[in-house]
Design an enzyme around this catalytic site. Structure first.
Site, PDB file in Angstrom:
ATOM      1  N   ASN A   7       1.360   6.576  -8.558  1.00 58.03           N
ATOM      2  CA  ASN A   7       2.816   6.413  -8.603  1.00 58.03           C
ATOM      3  C   ASN A   7       3.218   6.587 -10.070  1.00 58.03           C
ATOM      4  O   ASN A   7       3.078   5.663 -10.873  1.00 58.03           O
ATOM      5  CB  ASN A   7       3.183   5.025  -8.076  1.00 58.03           C
ATOM      6  CG  ASN A   7       4.682   4.793  -8.049  1.00 58.03           C
ATOM      7  OD1 ASN A   7       5.463   5.644  -8.487  1.00 58.03           O
ATOM      8  ND2 ASN A   7       5.093   3.647  -7.548  1.00 58.03           N
ATOM      9  N   ARG A  90       3.062   9.381  -4.837  1.00 60.25           N
ATOM     10  CA  ARG A  90       4.377   8.921  -4.397  1.00 60.25           C
ATOM     11  C   ARG A  90       5.457   9.801  -5.027  1.00 60.25           C
ATOM     12  O   ARG A  90       5.464  10.008  -6.233  1.00 60.25           O
ATOM     13  CB  ARG A  90       4.596   7.475  -4.832  1.00 60.25           C
ATOM     14  CG  ARG A  90       5.955   7.010  -4.416  1.00 60.25           C
ATOM     15  CD  ARG A  90       6.329   5.692  -4.993  1.00 60.25           C
ATOM     16  NE  ARG A  90       7.659   5.368  -4.506  1.00 60.25           N
ATOM     17  CZ  ARG A  90       8.526   4.631  -5.173  1.00 60.25           C
ATOM     18  NH1 ARG A  90       8.221   4.148  -6.343  1.00 60.25           N
ATOM     19  NH2 ARG A  90       9.706   4.399  -4.668  1.00 60.25           N
ATOM     20  N   HIS A 179      13.059   4.274   0.013  1.00 57.44           N
ATOM     21  CA  HIS A 179      12.129   3.217   0.464  1.00 57.44           C
ATOM     22  C   HIS A 179      11.497   3.550   1.816  1.00 57.44           C
ATOM     23  O   HIS A 179      11.032   2.646   2.526  1.00 57.44           O
ATOM     24  CB  HIS A 179      12.833   1.852   0.624  1.00 57.44           C
ATOM     25  CG  HIS A 179      13.433   1.296  -0.621  1.00 57.44           C
ATOM     26  ND1 HIS A 179      14.655   0.641  -0.630  1.00 57.44           N
ATOM     27  CD2 HIS A 179      12.990   1.258  -1.891  1.00 57.44           C
ATOM     28  CE1 HIS A 179      14.925   0.239  -1.845  1.00 57.44           C
ATOM     29  NE2 HIS A 179      13.944   0.611  -2.646  1.00 57.44           N
ATOM     30  N   ARG A 240      23.101  -2.341  -8.929  1.00 59.83           N
ATOM     31  CA  ARG A 240      23.889  -1.249  -8.333  1.00 59.83           C
ATOM     32  C   ARG A 240      24.998  -1.802  -7.461  1.00 59.83           C
ATOM     33  O   ARG A 240      24.802  -2.785  -6.748  1.00 59.83           O
ATOM     34  CB  ARG A 240      22.995  -0.343  -7.474  1.00 59.83           C
ATOM     35  CG  ARG A 240      21.910   0.350  -8.224  1.00 59.83           C
ATOM     36  CD  ARG A 240      21.219   1.366  -7.305  1.00 59.83           C
ATOM     37  NE  ARG A 240      19.985   1.845  -7.894  1.00 59.83           N
ATOM     38  CZ  ARG A 240      18.787   1.715  -7.318  1.00 59.83           C
ATOM     39  NH1 ARG A 240      18.670   1.152  -6.138  1.00 59.83           N
ATOM     40  NH2 ARG A 240      17.720   2.168  -7.932  1.00 59.83           N
ATOM     41  N   GLU A 385       3.304  -0.190   0.088  1.00 64.08           N
ATOM     42  CA  GLU A 385       3.578   1.245   0.049  1.00 64.08           C
ATOM     43  C   GLU A 385       2.316   2.047  -0.275  1.00 64.08           C
ATOM     44  O   GLU A 385       2.144   3.155   0.220  1.00 64.08           O
ATOM     45  CB  GLU A 385       4.687   1.513  -0.968  1.00 64.08           C
ATOM     46  CG  GLU A 385       6.023   1.003  -0.447  1.00 64.08           C
ATOM     47  CD  GLU A 385       7.086   0.802  -1.508  1.00 64.08           C
ATOM     48  OE1 GLU A 385       7.993   1.624  -1.571  1.00 64.08           O
ATOM     49  OE2 GLU A 385       7.006  -0.184  -2.264  1.00 64.08           O
TER      50      GLU A 385
END
Ligand code: ADP
Length: 397
Positions: A7, A90, A179, A240, A385
């Site tokens: 990643n 990823r 996600h 956000r 993940e």
């Protein structure tokens, strides 16, 4: 089969070497400060943590260092690089170019360059990571696993924005979500836990972390998700804004003298829980501030729970029924108050939480926090993940 999961960020790179026999993590770690003075590799193996301070001018240097440590006599877990069967990378955004995990070749990397602008903060780093691995491990099979793939199954009426259709066709502006690897993983784990076939389940998966997204999963297939063209959309998040009338941005940009770029940075970095509370983007800090009577922290937490609840309602409607709600990621796994606030008041829809069970201490296992009379199961499932990327990589090979 052993899979190395990578990643890559712009100045960091995380990795896990996973033995697919039993999905055990043989080693994991991360390189920090790639391309910046003060490089450091933290490597965990054999139950120990090794720290190596070494400059890594490029991602290629970082990967070379990781491989050196993986085969190292003391810190290593394999004898040679040949034991790594494949590398799973990823990647945040695929646009419409890739709908599934994809084997890396030169053509694929050309397309990756073309779509890099869709996720300018993330995809260029992933490209650096892949190119570095190809340099250091020539000939090794590599697979790109996209965060967006799981959402590629959304029907057109769910992923489309109501803009000029020709503009959608030309610029591919639509909902992509994010996600996806996490949503897919917890959906699969939920089916296993419930001892049901995933194909028979209606699930709402809530990945609640610094970035939060909620997905409607019907029969294992994602049919809608809260994030959009970028991860800015959906519920309010750490920093956000989540969903907002875009006309308000034009107005704010004019009033505050911000360019569109600055306006977007504002919406991504200065809004959400941080902007509302003025305290922090971190839910632990918000809970502490609320406990001390800070009303803006209370407001931020209420807005988050209300935002999530509205998506639950919307997705119950689009699923046409609901078997389970799944909470995952930093907040979903660790914050009982948020989970309770999200589902409270939904008893009329067969959703009842068990307050006591909800207070469990996170031990990394699955917890069923549904009340005895709840028609809908409420599950907390730790996300993973990396395992999902390794599974996707192994499956493709
Ligand atoms: P990211 O999107 O960066 O991966 P995470 O999934 O790690 O984010 O979620 C971070 C959020 O989870 C923070 O708001 C943090 O407050 C919250 N959280 C609450 N309790 C914990 C905990 N014990 N460990 C980690 N995060 C926690």
């Amino acid at each position: 089969m052993k899979i190395l999961v990578i990643n890559a960020g712009s100045s960091s790179l995380k990795y896990q070497l996973i033995d697919m026999e039993n999905e055990s993590v043989l080693a994991k770690g991360g390189c920090e400060r790639i391309g910046i003075p003060g490089g450091k590799l933290i490597h965990k193996a054999h139950g120990e943590t090794f720290t190596f301070e070494q400059e890594m001018p490029s991602h290629t240097d970082a990967i070379a260092l990781v491989l050196e440590k993986l085969v190292d006599k003391t810190a290593g877990v394999i004898k040679s690089m040949d034991e790594i069967d494949a590398v799973g990378h990823r990647v945040v955004a695929s646009g419409e170019a890739f709908k599934k995990p994809t084997l890396v070749d030169d053509d694929v990397m050309v397309t990756m360059e073309e779509i890099a602008e869709l996720a300018p903060l993330h995809n260029p780093a992933a490209i650096l990571g892949v190119n570095a691995c190809r340099k250091v491990m020539p000939g090794k099979k590599m697979v790109l696993v996209f965060d967006t793939s799981f959402h590629a199954t959304m029907p057109d009426y769910a992923y489309m924005y109501a803009i000029d259709y020709d503009d959608y066709k030309t610029y591919k502006v639509r909902r992509y979500g994010a996600h996806g690897t996490s949503h897919k993983y917890v959906a699969g784990e939920a089916a296993k836990f419930l001892k049901k076939d995933l194909a028979d389940l209606n699930l709402i998966t809530c990945h609640l972390g610094n970035g939060s997204s909620i997905s409607a999963v019907k029969g294992g297939v994602c049919i809608d998700t809260s994030m959009g063209f970028t991860p800015l959309a959906g519920v309010p998040m750490g920093t956000r804004s989540g969903d907002i009338d875009v006309a308000a941005i034009d107005f704010l940009c004019n009033k505050k003298g911000m360019s569109i770029d600055e306006g977007l940075t504002y919406l991504n970095k200065k809004c959400g829980m941080l902007g509302i509370s003025g305290v922090s983007s971190d839910f632990r800090d918000l809970a502490a501030a609320k406990a001390e009577g800070n009303d803006r922290a209370r407001l931020a937490l209420d807005m988050f729970a209300y935002g999530c609840k509205k998506y639950l309602g919307a997705y119950m409607a689009v699923l046409g029924g609901l078997d389970a709600i799944v909470f995952t990621a930093g907040i979903g796994e660790n914050t009982p108050d948020v989970r309770a606030a999200v589902v409270e008041g939904l008893e009329a829809f067969g959703i009842e939480i068990d307050r006591e069970k909800n207070e469990f201490k996170n031990d990394g296992t699955i917890h069923d926090i549904s009340g005895a009379g709840s028609r809908v199961r409420i599950l907390v499932i730790p996300t993973n993940e990396e395992i999902m990327i390794a599974r996707e990589t192994a499956a493709l090979l």
